[in-house]
Design a protein around this motif. Structure first.
Motif, PDB file in Angstrom:
ATOM      1  N   PRO A  16       0.806  -1.235   0.000  1.00 28.99           N
ATOM      2  CA  PRO A  16       0.000   0.000   0.000  1.00 28.99           C
ATOM      3  C   PRO A  16       0.833   1.277   0.000  1.00 28.99           C
ATOM      4  CG  PRO A  16      -0.832  -1.582   1.613  1.00 28.99           C
ATOM      5  CD  PRO A  16       0.487  -2.091   1.151  1.00 28.99           C
ATOM      6  N   ASP A  17       2.059   1.205   0.481  1.00 27.53           N
ATOM      7  CA  ASP A  17       2.926   2.385   0.493  1.00 27.53           C
ATOM      8  C   ASP A  17       3.454   2.610  -0.920  1.00 27.53           C
ATOM      9  OD1 ASP A  17       4.699   4.435   0.913  1.00 27.53           O
ATOM     10  OD2 ASP A  17       5.689   3.516   2.634  1.00 27.53           O
ATOM     11  N   ARG A  18       2.780   3.455  -1.664  1.00 27.26           N
ATOM     12  CA  ARG A  18       3.137   3.669  -3.065  1.00 27.26           C
ATOM     13  C   ARG A  18       4.516   4.284  -3.218  1.00 27.26           C
ATOM     14  NH1 ARG A  18      -2.347   5.852  -6.104  1.00 27.26           N
ATOM     15  NH2 ARG A  18      -3.743   4.168  -5.400  1.00 27.26           N
ATOM     16  N   ARG A  19       4.855   5.178  -2.314  1.00 30.28           N
ATOM     17  CA  ARG A  19       6.159   5.828  -2.426  1.00 30.28           C
ATOM     18  C   ARG A  19       7.295   4.837  -2.226  1.00 30.28           C
ATOM     19  NH1 ARG A  19       4.495  10.880   1.373  1.00 30.28           N
ATOM     20  NH2 ARG A  19       3.546   9.107   2.445  1.00 30.28           N
ATOM     21  N   ALA A  20       7.137   3.910  -1.305  1.00 31.53           N
ATOM     22  CA  ALA A  20       8.165   2.881  -1.109  1.00 31.53           C
ATOM     23  C   ALA A  20       8.293   1.994  -2.336  1.00 31.53           C
ATOM     24  CB  ALA A  20       7.845   2.048   0.125  1.00 31.53           C
ATOM     25  N   LEU A  21       7.140   1.661  -2.936  1.00 27.97           N
ATOM     26  CA  LEU A  21       7.163   0.832  -4.140  1.00 27.97           C
ATOM     27  C   LEU A  21       7.891   1.533  -5.275  1.00 27.97           C
ATOM     28  CD1 LEU A  21       6.124  -1.733  -5.620  1.00 27.97           C
ATOM     29  CD2 LEU A  21       4.108  -0.399  -6.261  1.00 27.97           C
ATOM     30  N   LEU A  22       7.594   2.818  -5.479  1.00 26.15           N
ATOM     31  CA  LEU A  22       8.231   3.566  -6.561  1.00 26.15           C
ATOM     32  C   LEU A  22       9.713   3.753  -6.293  1.00 26.15           C
ATOM     33  CD1 LEU A  22       9.085   6.384  -8.074  1.00 26.15           C
ATOM     34  CD2 LEU A  22       7.560   4.795  -9.238  1.00 26.15           C
ATOM     35  N   LEU A  23      10.058   4.006  -5.028  1.00 29.04           N
ATOM     36  CA  LEU A  23      11.470   4.180  -4.684  1.00 29.04           C
ATOM     37  C   LEU A  23      12.247   2.891  -4.929  1.00 29.04           C
ATOM     38  CD1 LEU A  23      13.674   5.991  -3.562  1.00 29.04           C
ATOM     39  CD2 LEU A  23      13.015   5.280  -1.252  1.00 29.04           C
ATOM     40  N   ALA A  24      11.645   1.744  -4.629  1.00 28.47           N
ATOM     41  CA  ALA A  24      12.310   0.463  -4.891  1.00 28.47           C
ATOM     42  C   ALA A  24      12.531   0.279  -6.387  1.00 28.47           C
ATOM     43  CB  ALA A  24      11.477  -0.681  -4.327  1.00 28.47           C
ATOM     44  N   LYS A  25      11.528   0.636  -7.191  1.00 25.02           N
ATOM     45  CA  LYS A  25      11.690   0.562  -8.643  1.00 25.02           C
ATOM     46  C   LYS A  25      12.835   1.446  -9.103  1.00 25.02           C
ATOM     47  CE  LYS A  25       6.918  -0.472 -10.051  1.00 25.02           C
ATOM     48  NZ  LYS A  25       7.254  -1.714 -10.799  1.00 25.02           N
ATOM     49  N   ALA A  26      12.883   2.660  -8.577  1.00 23.12           N
ATOM     50  CA  ALA A  26      13.917   3.613  -8.993  1.00 23.12           C
ATOM     51  C   ALA A  26      15.311   3.115  -8.613  1.00 23.12           C
ATOM     52  CB  ALA A  26      13.653   4.974  -8.369  1.00 23.12           C
ATOM     53  N   LEU A  27      15.447   2.544  -7.435  1.00 22.71           N
ATOM     54  CA  LEU A  27      16.761   2.063  -6.996  1.00 22.71           C
ATOM     55  C   LEU A  27      17.225   0.875  -7.831  1.00 22.71           C
ATOM     56  CD1 LEU A  27      16.471   2.347  -3.104  1.00 22.71           C
ATOM     57  CD2 LEU A  27      17.813   3.777  -4.654  1.00 22.71           C
ATOM     58  N   VAL A  28      16.332  -0.056  -8.105  1.00 19.53           N
ATOM     59  CA  VAL A  28      16.701  -1.207  -8.936  1.00 19.53           C
ATOM     60  C   VAL A  28      17.040  -0.746 -10.344  1.00 19.53           C
ATOM     61  CG1 VAL A  28      15.835  -3.318 -10.003  1.00 19.53           C
ATOM     62  CG2 VAL A  28      15.397  -2.878  -7.586  1.00 19.53           C
ATOM     63  N   LEU A  29      16.234   0.146 -10.881  1.00 22.74           N
ATOM     64  CA  LEU A  29      16.496   0.676 -12.221  1.00 22.74           C
ATOM     65  C   LEU A  29      17.843   1.396 -12.264  1.00 22.74           C
ATOM     66  CD1 LEU A  29      15.410   1.269 -15.099  1.00 22.74           C
ATOM     67  CD2 LEU A  29      14.414   3.369 -14.155  1.00 22.74           C
ATOM     68  N   THR A  30      18.139   2.169 -11.242  1.00 27.11           N
ATOM     69  CA  THR A  30      19.418   2.884 -11.181  1.00 27.11           C
ATOM     70  C   THR A  30      20.587   1.909 -11.124  1.00 27.11           C
ATOM     71  OG1 THR A  30      18.397   4.768 -10.055  1.00 27.11           O
ATOM     72  CG2 THR A  30      20.782   4.540  -9.870  1.00 27.11           C
ATOM     73  N   ALA A  31      20.458   0.868 -10.316  1.00 23.31           N
ATOM     74  CA  ALA A  31      21.540  -0.114 -10.187  1.00 23.31           C
ATOM     75  C   ALA A  31      21.803  -0.829 -11.510  1.00 23.31           C
ATOM     76  CB  ALA A  31      21.202  -1.121  -9.091  1.00 23.31           C
ATOM     77  N   VAL A  32      20.722  -1.262 -12.180  1.00 20.86           N
ATOM     78  CA  VAL A  32      20.879  -2.008 -13.440  1.00 20.86           C
ATOM     79  C   VAL A  32      21.462  -1.121 -14.535  1.00 20.86           C
ATOM     80  CG1 VAL A  32      19.629  -3.189 -15.290  1.00 20.86           C
ATOM     81  CG2 VAL A  32      19.074  -3.667 -12.897  1.00 20.86           C
ATOM     82  N   THR A  33      20.919   0.073 -14.684  1.00 20.77           N
ATOM     83  CA  THR A  33      21.395   0.946 -15.761  1.00 20.77           C
ATOM     84  C   THR A  33      22.790   1.506 -15.469  1.00 20.77           C
ATOM     85  OG1 THR A  33      20.137   2.773 -14.746  1.00 20.77           O
ATOM     86  CG2 THR A  33      19.119   1.592 -16.584  1.00 20.77           C
ATOM     87  N   THR A  34      23.137   1.669 -14.198  1.00 26.22           N
ATOM     88  CA  THR A  34      24.506   2.094 -13.882  1.00 26.22           C
ATOM     89  C   THR A  34      25.502   1.004 -14.247  1.00 26.22           C
ATOM     90  OG1 THR A  34      23.752   3.523 -12.070  1.00 26.22           O
ATOM     91  CG2 THR A  34      26.064   2.868 -12.065  1.00 26.22           C
ATOM     92  N   GLY A  35      25.176  -0.234 -13.890  1.00 26.55           N
ATOM     93  CA  GLY A  35      26.051  -1.342 -14.273  1.00 26.55           C
ATOM     94  C   GLY A  35      26.176  -1.471 -15.778  1.00 26.55           C
ATOM     95  N   TRP A  36      25.048  -1.324 -16.479  1.00 28.71           N
ATOM     96  CA  TRP A  36      25.076  -1.371 -17.935  1.00 28.71           C
ATOM     97  C   TRP A  36      25.851  -0.185 -18.497  1.00 28.71           C
ATOM     98  CZ3 TRP A  36      22.463   1.943 -21.502  1.00 28.71           C
ATOM     99  CH2 TRP A  36      22.490   1.503 -22.835  1.00 28.71           C
ATOM    100  N   GLY A  37      25.694   0.988 -17.882  1.00 28.01           N
ATOM    101  CA  GLY A  37      26.430   2.168 -18.327  1.00 28.01           C
ATOM    102  C   GLY A  37      27.929   1.997 -18.173  1.00 28.01           C
ATOM    103  N   VAL A  38      28.355   1.384 -17.073  1.00 26.69           N
ATOM    104  CA  VAL A  38      29.788   1.101 -16.891  1.00 26.69           C
ATOM    105  C   VAL A  38      30.286   0.164 -17.987  1.00 26.69           C
ATOM    106  CG1 VAL A  38      31.477  -0.006 -15.369  1.00 26.69           C
ATOM    107  CG2 VAL A  38      29.735   1.509 -14.402  1.00 26.69           C
ATOM    108  N   LEU A  39      29.460  -0.823 -18.326  1.00 29.30           N
ATOM    109  CA  LEU A  39      29.844  -1.777 -19.366  1.00 29.30           C
ATOM    110  C   LEU A  39      30.018  -1.098 -20.717  1.00 29.30           C
ATOM    111  CD1 LEU A  39      30.225  -4.785 -20.228  1.00 29.30           C
ATOM    112  CD2 LEU A  39      27.753  -4.824 -20.678  1.00 29.30           C
ATOM    113  N   VAL A  40      29.058  -0.248 -21.109  1.00 26.48           N
ATOM    114  CA  VAL A  40      29.099   0.360 -22.441  1.00 26.48           C
ATOM    115  C   VAL A  40      30.016   1.581 -22.498  1.00 26.48           C
ATOM    116  CG1 VAL A  40      26.790  -0.446 -22.992  1.00 26.48           C
ATOM    117  CG2 VAL A  40      27.087   1.826 -22.013  1.00 26.48           C
ATOM    118  N   SER A  41      30.632   1.946 -21.399  1.00 24.70           N
ATOM    119  CA  SER A  41      31.603   3.038 -21.423  1.00 24.70           C
ATOM    120  C   SER A  41      33.028   2.527 -21.210  1.00 24.70           C
ATOM    121  CB  SER A  41      31.264   4.087 -20.357  1.00 24.70           C
ATOM    122  OG  SER A  41      31.266   3.507 -19.056  1.00 24.70           O
ATOM    123  N   ALA A  42      33.210   1.599 -20.279  1.00 19.17           N
ATOM    124  CA  ALA A  42      34.558   1.105 -19.978  1.00 19.17           C
ATOM    125  C   ALA A  42      35.073   0.151 -21.055  1.00 19.17           C
ATOM    126  CB  ALA A  42      34.565   0.426 -18.612  1.00 19.17           C
TER     127      ALA A  42
END
Length: 283
Positions: A121-147
């Motif tokens: 029911p805590d929508r903000r917690a749900l959205l924050l979890a999505k944002a953190l997972v998305l940030t982690a995945v895309t940061t790792g992918w960003g490191v891959l496509v830059s390094a």
């Protein structure tokens, strides 16, 4: 006989533990990778960026002015750009931004968002979890496509004596800017997905905001430069400009500190707007 409808927030059985935030992170991680397109899109796009780096570096290698006097500094920015240029940035914007929209819009399209909010029911917690997972995945992918493209391109250019090391001045900033550009675009896409809640419209909106809007503004006038410097793509270009000795300096140039601030503001603002909208708006 009638049965009373139970509120989702109170329908848990007695003694059942409340979902912890790390449980939300685990659930969002599973949901993200349960999309079959996720590994394919991230993997194939990474190969395209690496291929572009190899192609650019090979072109510089083949057309190097052999036998002519030159300064190593003349090829410093070229060596960096061979590993990651506008093509790589466009691919990052398209892939990361689209992934950000799909993370939330796919739930609205399938109706899964109702089940997710019933369980959490805590929508903000749900959205924050999505944002953190998305940030982690895309940061790792960003490191891959830059390094990876950086090291591959510099290994090719080393044959002409102009290959760079990651320890050279500005090289870490160049790679870090390309890597962090991905999560910035992904969070912007997530925000647009929450606001629009329609797959095609969200992707179009992401394209307009990240791709098209920056082309309307230049560094010729002060007001136009201020808007241009506030865009993620312009911020990445400034961070990628390590050697300014052989480049045209605009009348109102962006600063390195300002570019990093732009990255941070876009990321934080996207999360703040998303959590506020999903908390206040009905499904």
């Amino acid at each position: 006989m009638t049965t009373a409808a139970l509120d989702p927030a109170t329908s848990r059985t007695a003694g059942e533990p409340r979902a912890r935030f790390r449980d939300l992170l685990a659930a969002e991680w599973i949901k993200l990778w349960s999309l079959r397109s996720t590994p394919w899109v991230l993997g194939l796009s990474a190969l395209v960026v690496v291929f572009a780096a190899v192609k650019n570096a090979k072109y510089t290698y083949d057309h190097f002015p052999v036998g002519q006097a030159y300064r190593a500094s003349d090829f410093y920015q070229t060596a960096l750009n061979n590993s990651f240029n506008n093509t790589g940035a466009y691919i990052e914007m398209l892939v990361a931004g689209s992934l950000g929209t799909f993370v939330i819009v796919s739930e609205y399209a399938s109706g899964m968002i109702r089940a997710s909010l019933a369980a959490v029911p805590d929508r903000r917690a749900l959205l924050l979890a999505k944002a953190l997972v998305l940030t982690a995945v895309t940061t790792g992918w960003g490191v891959l496509v830059s390094a990876v493209p950086f090291f591959v391109a510099q290994a090719i250019l080393a044959g002409r004596g102009v290959g760079l090391s990651i320890t050279d001045p500005g090289a870490v900033r160049f790679v870090a800017a390309a890597a962090l550009f991905a999560p910035v675009c992904a969070l912007a896409g997530l925000c647009l997905g929450v606001l629009i809640r329609h797959t095609a419209a969200s992707v179009v909106g992401m394209f307009l905001v990240l791709f098209l809007v920056p082309t309307f503004f230049t560094d010729t006038y002060h007001w136009s430069a201020d808007i241009s410097h506030a865009m993620p793509f312009t911020a990445w270009r400034r961070l990628a400009q390590v050697d300014l000795t052989n480049q045209f300096i605009p009348q109102y140039p962006a600063t390195v500190a300002g570019a990093w601030i732009t990255f941070a503001v876009w990321s934080l603002a996207a999360v703040a707007i998303s959590t506020t909208v999903i908390h206040r708006r009905d499904l």
